[in-house]
Design an enzyme around this catalytic site. Structure first.
Site, PDB file in Angstrom:
ATOM      1  N   GLY A  12       0.830  -1.197   0.000  1.00 54.40           N
ATOM      2  CA  GLY A  12       0.000   0.000   0.000  1.00 54.40           C
ATOM      3  C   GLY A  12       0.863   1.244   0.000  1.00 54.40           C
TER       4      GLY A  12
ATOM      5  CB  CYS B  13       5.397  -4.075   0.448  1.00 55.79           C
ATOM      6  SG  CYS B  13       6.303  -2.522   0.200  1.00 55.79           S
ATOM      7  CE1 TYR B  14       0.805   0.941   5.656  1.00 55.76           C
ATOM      8  CE2 TYR B  14      -0.743  -0.901   5.597  1.00 55.76           C
ATOM      9  CZ  TYR B  14      -0.367   0.330   6.108  1.00 55.76           C
ATOM     10  OH  TYR B  14      -1.148   0.945   7.064  1.00 55.76           O
TER      11      TYR B  14
ATOM     12  CG  HIS C 162       5.776  -5.516  -4.334  1.00 57.11           C
ATOM     13  ND1 HIS C 162       4.478  -5.430  -3.908  1.00 57.11           N
ATOM     14  CD2 HIS C 162       6.391  -4.369  -3.945  1.00 57.11           C
ATOM     15  CE1 HIS C 162       4.298  -4.271  -3.287  1.00 57.11           C
ATOM     16  NE2 HIS C 162       5.450  -3.618  -3.282  1.00 57.11           N
TER      17      HIS C 162
ATOM     18  CD  GLU D  13       2.981  -8.472  -5.420  1.00 61.61           C
ATOM     19  OE1 GLU D  13       2.689  -7.304  -5.113  1.00 61.61           O
ATOM     20  OE2 GLU D  13       3.668  -9.217  -4.697  1.00 61.61           O
TER      21      GLU D  13
ATOM     22  CG  ASP E 197     -14.915 -10.782 -21.368  1.00 63.26           C
ATOM     23  OD1 ASP E 197     -14.028 -11.648 -21.352  1.00 63.26           O
ATOM     24  OD2 ASP E 197     -14.715  -9.590 -21.087  1.00 63.26           O
TER      25      ASP E 197
ATOM     26  CE  LYS F  54     -10.722 -10.247 -22.247  1.00 66.51           C
ATOM     27  NZ  LYS F  54     -12.020  -9.608 -22.499  1.00 66.51           N
TER      28      LYS F  54
END
Length: 540
Positions: free
Chosen positions: A76, A103-104, A190, A192, A248, A396
Site C-alpha cells: 500500500g 511490503c506494507y 513484491h 507477485e 467474454d 480475463k
C-alpha cells in the site's frame, strides 16, 4: 466439448476434481491500496488455488466465517506510522490462519505484533538481490541472490518477539521474516510482479506447504459448478444476453446455452462500427456451427445518424452508449418478457466497481451497466432484471481457458481487445460512411498480413487508425490528396502498459503497399512508435 484444461499453466500437484472442496481452498488477499493487489490474486490462481481480494477493513469474525486456508496482506502507499494509516483487525493474528504480509502488509504485521518500523535511511526501488539467511519453509527452492522487486521508503528496524530473519538485501536488513510457530511471514519485496524472479516459487511455498492448499481451481471444476449454479438460480425462467462477439460475452453465451439451452436469448446489435465481415461471421458461427440462436439487429444507419457532426471522443462514447441502451430496451420488450439479464462481469469488475444496486425486496443485484458490451453504456434504472453473472469469479486469462474448454473457436478466444464503440473511436474526428469503409478495408489488410506471418498471437493489439487530414501524394503520375492510415501495433501483458511492436520491415512494407494500392482514398501509411505511457493504445 474439449477435454478439461487447467485454468493456468504453471506446474502444480495433481488437481483434485472434487467440487465440494472447490470453495474451501481459499486464499484471501486483504487490500491496503496496492496497485498489485489484483496481481497477487492472479498469481495465487496460477497455483490452481482460488483467491479473493477483500477490503483491509474485513473483520476477523468475517474471515473466521470464510475459513480461508491463508491470508495475504497487500502492499500500500501509506506508512504504518501515519496517523490515518489503514489497519487490519488485530484479532487476525489469533485466528490460527497462516498470514503473509507483503511490503506494507509486512510492516503492519510488525507494528501490530510489537516490532518497530521506521523511515529508512535510504529507500529501495526496483530490482534488488535477495540474500537468503534461512533457505527453508517460505524460501524453499528460492535461489540465493535471486532478483526481487523492491518499492519502499520504510523498513523494519526491530522484529516482533518470536520472529526470525529469513533474508536480507544490501540495503534492507529485514527483507523477509517469519514466526514459524504461528505461521506468520513477511516480505519487504513484491513476489507477485514479473521482475521478482523467485517470486512464484515463494508464493507456491506459501500456498502449498504453509497453507496446505490443494489445487482444485480448474477449468473443469469451474464449468461444472457454474452450470449447477446457473440452473439452480434461473430455474425455468428466460435469460437475455447482449452478445458483442468478444471473448467474454461469447464464453458466457456458450456456458449459458450449455446450462439452460433455449431459455437463453442472445441479441447482437450491429451498430455499424465492427470490423469488416465480423457481424456476418459472428451470427453465422453461432447459428449454423453452434446452433445457438441469435437475434440480429441491424442498427447501422441509426447509430451513424446519431454521430453526424460529432468529433469529441467522449461525446461519441456517450452517444453510442445512449443509443445502444435505447435499441437494447426496444428489443428486450419485443422479445420478452425476461426475468434475467446475463452480464459478462469479470473479477476485476467486481473488485473495482461500486456500480451495482440491490433490489430491496429480493436482495438481487440489479443491472446498471452492460459490462458484456464493454461498458458502452448502462441500462436505465426502470429496466429491471435480476442478474446472472457466472464469470464474475474469473480473470480475463481464465475466461479464455473456460472458452476453450467449452469449445469456443480460437478466433474468438484469442481475439485482440476491441473497444465497445469499435471503429468509431479509431476514426479521429467525425465518423462518416466513407471513412468507415476506408478504415474497414485498411484494418482488414493489417489483420490479414499479421495473420499470414504468424504474428497475431505475438501482439496485444494490431489495428489501423484513420486521421481526419489529407496529404499530397503521387499515384500513377497524378497528384493525390488523400487520407493517411496509422498502424498501431503493440505488445503488452495486460494492457496497463504497452510497447510498440518491433514488426519486421518486410511485413510493414507489404501492409503499406497493399493499403495504398487497394484502399481508395488513402495515399500514406505511418507507424505509431509511442509506448504506453505516455501514449494510450487506442487513439481516442
Amino acid at each position: 466439448m474439449n477435454t478439461a484444461v487447467t485454468l493456468l499453466t504453471q506446474e502444480a500437484p495433481e488437481a483434485s476434481q472434487s467440487l465440494g472442496q472447490l470453495n474451501r481452498q481459499l486464499i484471501v488477499i486483504l487490500d491496503f491500496g496496492s496497485q498489485y493487489s489484483e496481481l497477487i490474486a492472479r498469481r495465487i490462481r496460477e497455483t490452481h488455488v482460488y483467491s479473493e481480494v477483500l477490503s483491509y477493513r474485513t473483520s476477523a469474525e468475517k474471515l473466521r466465517q470464510l475459513n480461508p486456508k491463508g491470508i495475504i496482506l497487500s502492499g500500500g502507499p501509506n506508512s504504518v506510522y501515519d496517523q490515518d494509516a489503514p489497519q487490519c483487525d488485530p484479532e487476525i493474528w489469533q485466528l490460527g490462519i497462516p498470514v503473509l504480509g507483503v511490503c506494507y502488509g509486512m510492516q503492519l504485521m510488525v507494528q501490530q505484533l510489537g516490532g518497530q518500523v521506521s523511515r529508512a535511511n535510504r529507500g529501495e526501488y526496483g530490482k534488488a538481490s535477495l540474500f537468503i539467511d534461512d533457505p527453508t519453509d517460505l524460501l524453499t527452492n528460492v535461489e540465493d541472490g535471486t532478483t526481487m522487486w523492491m518499492s519502499h521508503g520504510d523498513s523494519v528496524t526491530q522484529m516482533p518477539s518470536g520472529f526470525e530473519l529469513l533474508a536480507h538485501t544490501e540495503n534492507t536488513p529485514c527483507a523477509a521474516i517469519a514466526n514459524h510457530e504461528m505461521k506468520q511471514y513477511g516480505v519487504q519485496f513484491h513476489p507477485e510482479v514479473v521482475h521478482s524472479l523467485g517470486g512464484l516459487a515463494l508464493i507456491r511455498n506459501f500456498v502449498y506447504h504453509i497453507c496446505e492448499c490443494e489445487p482444485t481451481w480448474t477449468t473443469e471444476a469451474f464449468v461444472e459448478e457454474a452450470i449447477r449454479e446457473i440452473r439452480a438460480k434461473v430455474g425455468n425462467k428466460r435469460v437475455l444476453l447482449a452478445l458483442s462477439g468478444g471473448v467474454d460475452s461469447s464464453t458466457l453465451a456458450f456456458l449459458l446455452y450449455k446450462a439452460i439451452g433455449e431459455q437463453l436469448t442472445c441479441v447482437f446489435i450491429d451498430q455499424g462500427f465492427m470490423r469488416k465481415y465480423e457481424p456476418e461471421r459472428l451470427v453465422k458461427l453461432f447459428k449454423e456451427q453452434f446452433h445457438i440462436p441469435v437475434e440480429y439487429v441491424n442498427a447501422r444507419e441509426r447509430f451513424l445518424a446519431a454521430l453526424a457532426g460529432v468529433t469529441d471522443p467522449e461525446e461519441k462514447r456517450r452517444i453510442i452508449g445512449h443509443e445502444f441502451i435505447k435499441v437494447f430496451e426496444e428489443e428486450s420488450k419485443r422479445l420478452g418478457p425476461f426475468d434475467y439479464l446475463a452480464q459478462g462481469t469479470l473479477y476485476p469488475d467486481v473488485i473495482e466497481s461500486a456500480d451495482t444496486n440491490v433490489d430491496p425486496q429480493t436482495g438481487e443485484r440489479v443491472a446498471v451497466k452492460i459490462k458484456s458490451h464493454h461498458n458502452v453504456g448502462g441500462l436505465p434504472k426502470d429496466l429491471r432484471f435480476k442478474l446472472v453473472e457466472p464469470l464474475r469469479k474469473l480473470f480475463k486469462d481464465e475466461v479464455r481457458k473456460v472458452g476453450r474448454n467449452l469449445g469456443l473457436p480460437e478466433e474468438i478466444v484469442q481475439r485482440h481487445p476491441f473497444p465497445g464503440p469499435g471503429l468509431a473511436i479509431r476514426i479521429i474526428g467525425e465518423v462518416t460512411a466513407e471513412r468507415l469503409n476506408i478504415l474497414r478495408d485498411a484494418d482488414l489488410i493489417v489483420r490479414q498480413e499479421i495473420n499470414k506471418n504468424d504474428l497475431y498471437h505475438k501482439y496485444w493489439q494490431a489495428f489501423a487508425v484513420l486521421l481526419p487530414i489529407r496529404s499530397v501524394g503521387v499515384m500513377g503520375d497524378q497528384r493525390t490528396y488523400a487520407y493517411p492510415i496509422v498502424l498501431r501495433i503493440v505488445t503488452s501483458e495486460d494492457g496497463m502498459t504497452a510497447d510498440w511492436a518491433k514488426v519486421p520491415y518486410d511485413v510493414l512494407e507489404v501492409i503499406s503497399n497493399r493499403i495504398v494500392n487497394e484502399v481508395k482514398g488513402v495515399n500514406r501509411v505511418v507507424f505509431d512508435i509511442t509506448s504506453k505511457p505516455p501514449g494510450t493504445i487506442e487513439w481516442e
